[in-house]
Design a protein around this motif. Structure first.
Motif, mmCIF file in Angstrom:
data_model
loop_
_atom_site.group_PDB
_atom_site.id
_atom_site.type_symbol
_atom_site.label_atom_id
_atom_site.label_comp_id
_atom_site.label_asym_id
_atom_site.label_seq_id
_atom_site.Cartn_x
_atom_site.Cartn_y
_atom_site.Cartn_z
ATOM 1 N N ILE A 68 3.879 -10.553 -2.458
ATOM 2 C CA ILE A 68 3.257 -9.743 -2.251
ATOM 3 C C ILE A 68 3.147 -9.237 -3.841
ATOM 4 O O ILE A 68 3.852 -9.375 -4.764
ATOM 5 C CB ILE A 68 4.201 -8.331 -1.874
ATOM 6 N N GLU A 108 4.037 -1.462 10.814
ATOM 7 C CA GLU A 108 2.662 -1.460 9.998
ATOM 8 C C GLU A 108 4.948 -1.642 9.060
ATOM 9 O O GLU A 108 5.422 -1.070 8.976
ATOM 10 C CB GLU A 108 1.920 -0.005 10.206
ATOM 11 N N SER A 165 4.372 -0.363 -1.220
ATOM 12 C CA SER A 165 2.565 -1.038 -0.963
ATOM 13 C C SER A 165 2.457 -0.760 0.407
ATOM 14 O O SER A 165 4.039 -1.105 1.201
ATOM 15 C CB SER A 165 2.682 -2.700 -1.605
ATOM 16 N N GLY A 176 2.039 -2.006 4.353
ATOM 17 C CA GLY A 176 1.069 -3.813 5.036
ATOM 18 C C GLY A 176 1.212 -4.205 6.247
ATOM 19 O O GLY A 176 1.668 -2.688 6.674
ATOM 20 N N TYR A 177 0.648 -5.131 7.318
ATOM 21 C CA TYR A 177 0.742 -5.438 8.264
ATOM 22 C C TYR A 177 0.811 -6.558 8.810
ATOM 23 O O TYR A 177 -0.055 -6.965 7.895
ATOM 24 C CB TYR A 177 -0.179 -4.148 9.148
ATOM 25 N N LEU A 182 0.250 -12.006 6.704
ATOM 26 C CA LEU A 182 0.638 -10.492 6.863
ATOM 27 C C LEU A 182 -0.812 -10.341 5.235
ATOM 28 O O LEU A 182 -0.186 -10.710 4.635
ATOM 29 C CB LEU A 182 1.852 -10.225 5.503
ATOM 30 N N PHE A 183 -0.462 -8.287 5.791
ATOM 31 C CA PHE A 183 -1.431 -7.972 4.245
ATOM 32 C C PHE A 183 -0.372 -7.387 3.420
ATOM 33 O O PHE A 183 -0.192 -6.029 4.442
ATOM 34 C CB PHE A 183 -3.069 -8.012 5.177
ATOM 35 N N TRP A 184 -0.990 -7.024 2.169
ATOM 36 C CA TRP A 184 -0.720 -5.540 1.698
ATOM 37 C C TRP A 184 -1.092 -5.342 0.713
ATOM 38 O O TRP A 184 -2.112 -6.066 0.277
ATOM 39 C CB TRP A 184 1.167 -6.976 0.736
ATOM 40 N N ASN A 185 -1.569 -3.870 0.986
ATOM 41 C CA ASN A 185 -2.506 -3.021 -0.612
ATOM 42 C C ASN A 185 -1.914 -2.919 -1.556
ATOM 43 O O ASN A 185 -0.558 -3.793 -1.735
ATOM 44 C CB ASN A 185 -2.552 -1.236 0.366
#
Length: 318
Positions: free
Chosen positions: A177, A195, A210, A212-213, A220-223
């Motif tokens: 991350i 989420e 952070s 994510g989803y 996995l995606f994280w802001n």
């Protein structure tokens, strides 16, 4: 402002005068907390944060470390060492995965091991891939109707990494991350099924989150990270639990050993301020949050000198 809040702020100012301190609302409260209670017999000795959960329609399991050995207790039964010869210098952690307790610990070789408690019996300790290395307690949360298990951990370079396991116990590495450096374990919670909120204590002792989803392709995606509102400062790792309609409670240990908490709701966001847990209990270790039957958040701490104490925290109305 409450007197406990004034004592806390005075202590932080003396210890960390360069940092901003918690702002305590004199009127707002997150929830009606329960009273503190002893969770285990007084002769139980733990050297670190305990972990707990419920399975099989309400049976409670507690796991804890005594020296380098791991023990478990079912309901009000006797403490028994988890078989398999596990040795660790970090706190174990626990999650309910398809209503099955799964315990993780960090081995003396920095690898992560896990064992499942099925029908009253422990399975063998199994290791995650050799590339998964950490020196501190990982954070766990089940997602996608409890079918998958998300594992978040601090790497040996103090960066934060994550991955997940499917129903076949296959590990899917999620990578780093990005953008975080921490000297403590991260925390993770889930809402809306799949989420996530990952949280960590920064090198400035502030708390960051952070979102994510899980993408359809299994990655996995994280802001980006941002500070959790309310100006919270922690001496130890944050902890989190998910319950009810997507609620996530977060707790930390302050510099005077008191426990503070914050709450996230997908409907209304973060609560205005961090709040002190009432009752005056302090802990030499990080707290632990878990969920009773999916509807109630429960706080456990290692008391002084070594007992395990708990209380309910949840508010599922926001």
């Amino acid at each position: 402002m409450r007197s406990s809040g004034r004592r806390f702020i005075a202590l932080i100012a003396a210890v960390m005068s360069a940092l901003l301190i918690l702002t305590i609302s004199p009127t707002a409260a997150l929830a009606d907390e329960g009273d503190w209670y002893d969770t285990l017999p007084t002769n139980v000795v733990t050297n670190d944060t305990p972990a707990a959960g419920t399975y099989n329609n309400g049976a409670r399991i507690i796991v804890y470390r005594n020296n380098e050995r791991l023990y478990y207790v079912i309901n009000a039964g006797a403490a028994v060492e988890i078989p398999g010869g596990a040795r660790t210098t970090a706190a174990p952690t626990l999650a309910m995965w398809n209503d099955i307790p799964v315990v993780f610990h960090v081995g003396t070789n920095d690898r992560l091991y896990y064992a499942l408690y099925i029908n009253g019996n422990w399975g063998s300790w199994l290791a995650l891939p050799g590339s998964v290395l950490t020196r501190s307690t990982p954070s766990l949360t089940a997602f996608n109707n409890h079918a998958f298990l998300l594992v978040t951990f601090r790497g040996t370079n103090n960066h934060i990494y994550t991955g997940w396991m499917d129903t076949s116990l296959v590990w899917h590495g999620g990578g780093e991350i990005p953008g975080a450096t921490t000297e403590n374990s991260p925390a993770v919670g889930v809402y809306n099924g799949a989420e996530f909120l990952a949280m960590h204590r920064g090198t400035n002792s502030r708390l960051y989150v952070s979102f994510g989803y899980l993408r359809p392709d299994g990655t996995l995606f994280w802001n980006n990270w941002f500070e959790i509102p309310g100006g919270g400062i922690s001496q130890s790792r944050p902890v989190a639990t998910s319950y009810g309609n997507g609620m996530i409670d977060v707790a930390v240990r302050a510099y005077d050993g008191s426990i503070w908490w914050q709450q996230y709701s997908p409907r209304s966001g973060w609560f205005v301020n961090w709040q002190p847990v009432r009752g005056g209990e302090v802990s030499p270790s990080a707290p632990f949050l878990w969920t009773y039957l999916g509807i109630q958040a429960v706080l456990y701490i290692r008391g002084l000198p070594s007992g395990i104490f708990g209380k309910t925290l949840s508010d599922n109305n926001r």
